[in-house]
Enzyme design. Structure first.
Site, PDB file in Angstrom:
ATOM      1  N   ARG A  69       0.831  -1.208   0.000  1.00 41.51           N
ATOM      2  CA  ARG A  69       0.000   0.000   0.000  1.00 41.51           C
ATOM      3  C   ARG A  69       0.863   1.255   0.000  1.00 41.51           C
ATOM      4  NH1 ARG A  69       0.998   2.325   4.655  1.00 41.51           N
ATOM      5  NH2 ARG A  69       1.221   1.115   6.570  1.00 41.51           N
ATOM      6  N   GLY A  70       0.236   2.386  -0.255  1.00 37.74           N
ATOM      7  CA  GLY A  70       0.915   3.661  -0.140  1.00 37.74           C
ATOM      8  C   GLY A  70       1.093   4.055   1.319  1.00 37.74           C
ATOM      9  N   VAL A  73       4.652   4.015   7.882  1.00 32.69           N
ATOM     10  CA  VAL A  73       4.413   2.964   8.864  1.00 32.69           C
ATOM     11  C   VAL A  73       3.203   3.300   9.731  1.00 32.69           C
ATOM     12  CG1 VAL A  73       5.914   3.939  10.652  1.00 32.69           C
ATOM     13  CG2 VAL A  73       5.544   1.469  10.568  1.00 32.69           C
ATOM     14  N   THR A  74       2.438   2.278  10.085  1.00 36.46           N
ATOM     15  CA  THR A  74       1.345   2.458  11.037  1.00 36.46           C
ATOM     16  C   THR A  74       1.195   1.182  11.861  1.00 36.46           C
ATOM     17  OG1 THR A  74      -0.909   3.304  11.331  1.00 36.46           O
ATOM     18  CG2 THR A  74      -0.582   1.647   9.606  1.00 36.46           C
ATOM     19  N   GLY A 168      -4.437   4.081   3.723  1.00 33.33           N
ATOM     20  CA  GLY A 168      -3.327   3.621   2.898  1.00 33.33           C
ATOM     21  C   GLY A 168      -3.880   2.747   1.790  1.00 33.33           C
ATOM     22  N   CYS A 197       2.767   7.119  10.502  1.00 34.13           N
ATOM     23  CA  CYS A 197       2.480   7.683   9.182  1.00 34.13           C
ATOM     24  C   CYS A 197       3.503   8.739   8.767  1.00 34.13           C
ATOM     25  CB  CYS A 197       1.063   8.256   9.126  1.00 34.13           C
ATOM     26  SG  CYS A 197      -0.216   7.037   9.478  1.00 34.13           S
TER      27      CYS A 197
END
Length: 254
Positions: A69-70, A73-74, A168, A197
């Site tokens: 995904r675009g 980090v999360t 994302g 993010c």
């Protein structure tokens, strides 16, 4: 509702479902679920976004995955709504049938609006900030219209504006995958071990933190799905996971 699913399982499932959606086997899908404690690194993640080596997190029971995904980090974990949209962008909004894919930005806007509507159902007013991903809520009033990363930098740094939902997305040949998360009653501590993010001084919150109570992920997922379907002109229908080749959902957490 798919229950609590491993992240790598759902990445593989989405790849299969996207290919089948591209082939026209079924209509658009919204996968509603939770993940066990997991960090995911999007395509734009910088090395310093994780404050420790991946092994440090795994020793503490949190998996770390790279993801197509675009974004950056999360964190995902129990008590957080995750909704993955397997959506053909053709025909959305004003697009005539067969005219090609709709603007991705329009779909992201629909996801943001559906997230904000869902949060509002549980008394959390949220908004977007130009230049920052996801949806945010602030002390007293919601995020003001026209807010930008520059104008809100001080409020974000002081914790007066807090992130409650993330986005994302991935688009492959006009079909989306991955999607959104909304913090319901999840443990917020793991967000402190990353630059969430990619946003410095980002304080994260949840519906529970803001109001003292929160809905179950399945309940919030239904509300989100109904809002998103309305925004993109779809008629929502709840189906069993087995109808698209996924294993049955595990029992909900107590």
């Amino acid at each position: 509702m798919l229950g609590n699913r491993r992240y790598d399982e759902m990445v593989a499932a989405q790849e299969d479902l996207v290919a089948r959606r591209q082939a026209g086997e079924f209509g658009d899908l919204l996968l509603v679920l939770e993940h066990p404690p997991t960090y995911t690194r999007g395509r734009r993640t910088e090395p310093e976004d994780l404050h420790h080596e991946p092994g440090w997190y795994r020793e503490r029971g949190v998996e770390v995955f790279d993801t197509p995904r675009g974004g950056r980090v999360t964190y995902h974990g129990p008590g957080q709504l995750v909704a993955y949209a397997i959506t053909d962008l053709r025909g959305i909004g004003e697009q005539p049938e067969g005219a090609g894919r709709a603007d991705v930005a329009d779909f992201v806007s629909a996801l943001e609006t559906a997230l904000m509507r869902t949060a509002a159902e549980w008394q959390v007013a949220a908004g977007t900030i130009e230049g920052l991903t996801g949806i945010w809520t602030g002390d007293g009033d919601p995020v003001p219209p026209g807010a930008t990363a520059e104008s809100m930098a001080g409020a974000v740094a002081r914790g007066e504006v807090r992130k409650i939902g993330s986005i994302g997305l991935r688009v492959s040949r006009g079909v989306t995958s991955h999607g959104v998360s909304l913090n319901l009653d999840c443990d917020l501590t793991p967000f402190g071990a990353i630059t969430s993010c990619g946003i410095e001084n980002c304080r994260v919150t949840s519906i529970l933190e803001e109001t003292g109570s929160a809905p179950a992920a399945e309940t919030a997922g239904l509300a989100f799905g109904q809002s998103l379907a309305e925004l993109i002109g779809r008629e929502p229908v709840v189906i069993a996971s087995e109808e698209v080749g996924l294993s049955p959902a595990a029992p909900p957490r107590a």
